[in-house]
Structure formats: C-alpha cells, structure tokens
Design a protein around this motif. Structure first.
Motif: not given
Length: 303
Positions: A52-76
């Motif tokens: 919203n105008k004041r806050n940004v928060a991770l959804t539950e799928p966002g938290r899962v995807f964050l971990e996967q995104a980190r692993q993908i970049l580390a592998k790359a």
C-alpha cells in the motif's frame, strides 16, 4: 518466463520491504522496478508482495519464492565461476603419462606440485607408460599429455604431435662399486667395451636401449647385454650383483643402492631427452595451463 534481472529486483524489494530503498540499492528509478515486479507476478500468476502507500510485505508465496530466487541466483553464480575457471584452465580433467625414469627427475614432482597449487580443481589421471606407447596413446586420444624420453620416429606422428624439450639429461654408467673404474670422476664408454651390460628389453624401452647401442657403436664396439630387467630401477639390483653395467639418466643417482656407483660419461651425445608431448591440435585451456606450469617449473629448476 522470468529472468535473472527480475529475480534480483524481487530479492532487493523483499529484503528492503520498500520500493524506494530497493530502487536506490539497484541504482534505478522506482517506476521500472514496480513494472518488473508486476510482470514477474503476472508471469507466475501469484501475488508475491502486499503493498500500500506505506507498507510492503511478503505474502506466503512470496516468502517461498524469495528462498527459491536466492538459490537460483547462487546456482547461476556458481555455474558462471565454473565456466570461467574451465575457460582459464583451472578446472576439468587432464590425463598425464610419464616414463618410469622421469619419476626420478625433479621436473615431474615440481610440475605436479605447482600445478596442484595453480589448478587444484583439475582432476589429474596419472599413469606410467613408456615413450613409444605414449605417442600412440596421444594420437588415439587416450591421454592428453606425456613426459617422454625421445622424439617420434615416424614422420606422420611428428606432424601430429608437439614436443617441448625440458632437459637433455646426462647419462651415467651405473657400475658395481668394486669395479676398477667405479671411483673415476668420468670415463669414456670405450674404456668398458669388454664389460657386460644389463638393460631393459628393447621392446619395452627402445629409447635407452638404442642409445646404449648407438653410443657403443660410436665407441667402436657392440655392447654385450647379458641380463634384462623390466623396469629401469630394477637394473640397479643387477648392477649391485655384479652382473653388468647399466646406462642410466643422471636423475637415477637419487636411487642409492649399496654396491652401486655412478660415473658420468665423457662421450658426446651421452644424454637422454626429457620432453613434454601433446597433440598438435589440442589447445584446451587445461592443457595450456599445464604446459605453462611445466615451463615455469623448468625455469625454477634451472633447466
């Protein structure tokens, strides 16, 4: 399909929980960042961030995807490092052969030590092999490089192989310690023309056998070879037993056996080549790095 850039953008927003701070961190303006995150969510069909105008928060799928995104970049990043190392000759595999006599020459252990420090991720496969079989194995693609004691005898082989001479190692006579000439500082081969010799069979070690015959012929005699040993170090036991003299490279002095003396030869051409051989058309980074290490080791040894 999302790309690495979108993954990096998403990770920055997820870690900062602010589009403004993420944009500053990524050195870009906020609107393109927001557009890329929206495109990523549309591609996945999942909302990754609640904002919203004041806050940004991770959804539950966002938290899962964050971990996967980190692993993908580390592998790359890991894959990129491996590719760069392979291109520079710092990883991969190298099949190396060497003759038994070379194992007593300091060039081999010095090269292996240096190469292990320079390219620790290269898998070295080592094997003992006489010179002529090494040439055949190189041409057949069974080994990549070899430490050899002679040049190819066939013109076709010479065209397809590349040799770099490391040393012209002096040849010595290994003599029974009780031999009348064993305490000489040097001698000519003609002085022992009447003595019996011991040698490896020519079908196994033609280089040293032929050099003995050649030197003896120039000295005016044919050597009487009474006994044979399969390996060059086995000749020394026969010498110690008084069964004959043996022609050996100078590095064999490292083998100290009771009853054996080593006397240098004054004859011209009383030397044995030490060279590194490879296929002429092999320009692999791993091989080039190894050849550079061989050259550096030779300089360090004063060869």
């Amino acid at each position: 399909m999302f790309d690495f850039r979108q993954l990096r953008y998403f990770i920055a927003v997820a870690e900062e929980l602010s589009f403004t701070r993420a944009a500053i961190r990524l050195h870009l303006s906020q609107p393109p960042l927001s557009q890329q995150i929206q495109a990523l969510e549309q591609d996945l069909g999942v909302r990754l961030l609640e904002r919203n105008k004041r806050n940004v928060a991770l959804t539950e799928p966002g938290r899962v995807f964050l971990e996967q995104a980190r692993q993908i970049l580390a592998k790359a990043d890991e894959a990129r490092s491996h590719v760069v190392a392979a291109a520079a000759g710092y990883s991969g595999q190298l099949r190396l052969a060497y003759t038994v006599s070379v194992s007593f020459h300091p060039a081999l252990p010095q090269t292996l030590l240096r190469y292990g420090q320079v390219a620790p991720n290269v898998l070295l496969q080592l094997s003992e092999m006489y010179t002529e079989p090494q040439f055949a194995a190189l041409l057949a693609g069974q080994i990549d490089v070899g430490f050899v004691r002679d040049e190819p005898t066939h013109a076709q082989d010479a065209r397809n192989l590349r040799l770099s001479v490391i040393d012209r190692e002096p040849l010595l006579l290994a003599m029974p310690a009780r031999h009348p000439l064993a305490n000489r500082s040097s001698l000519r081969l003609a002085e022992v023309a009447a003595d019996p010799f011991v040698s490896q069979p020519r079908e196994l070690a033609s280089t040293l056998y032929d050099r003995l015959v050649s030197l003896a012929t120039r000295a005016g005699f044919q050597p009487l070879i009474g006994q044979h040993a399969q390996q060059i170090n086995g000749l020394l036991a026969l010498v110690a037993a008084g069964l004959g003299l043996a022609l050996v490279p100078a590095s064999m002095r490292a083998v100290r056996l009771a009853g054996v003396s080593y006397v240098p030869l004054e004859d011209s051409d009383a030397y044995l080549l030490l060279a590194v051989a490879c296929r002429s058309d092999d320009h692999s980074p791993v091989l080039q790095q190894f050849l550079s290490t061989v050259a550096e080791s030779a300089v360090a040894l004063g060869l």
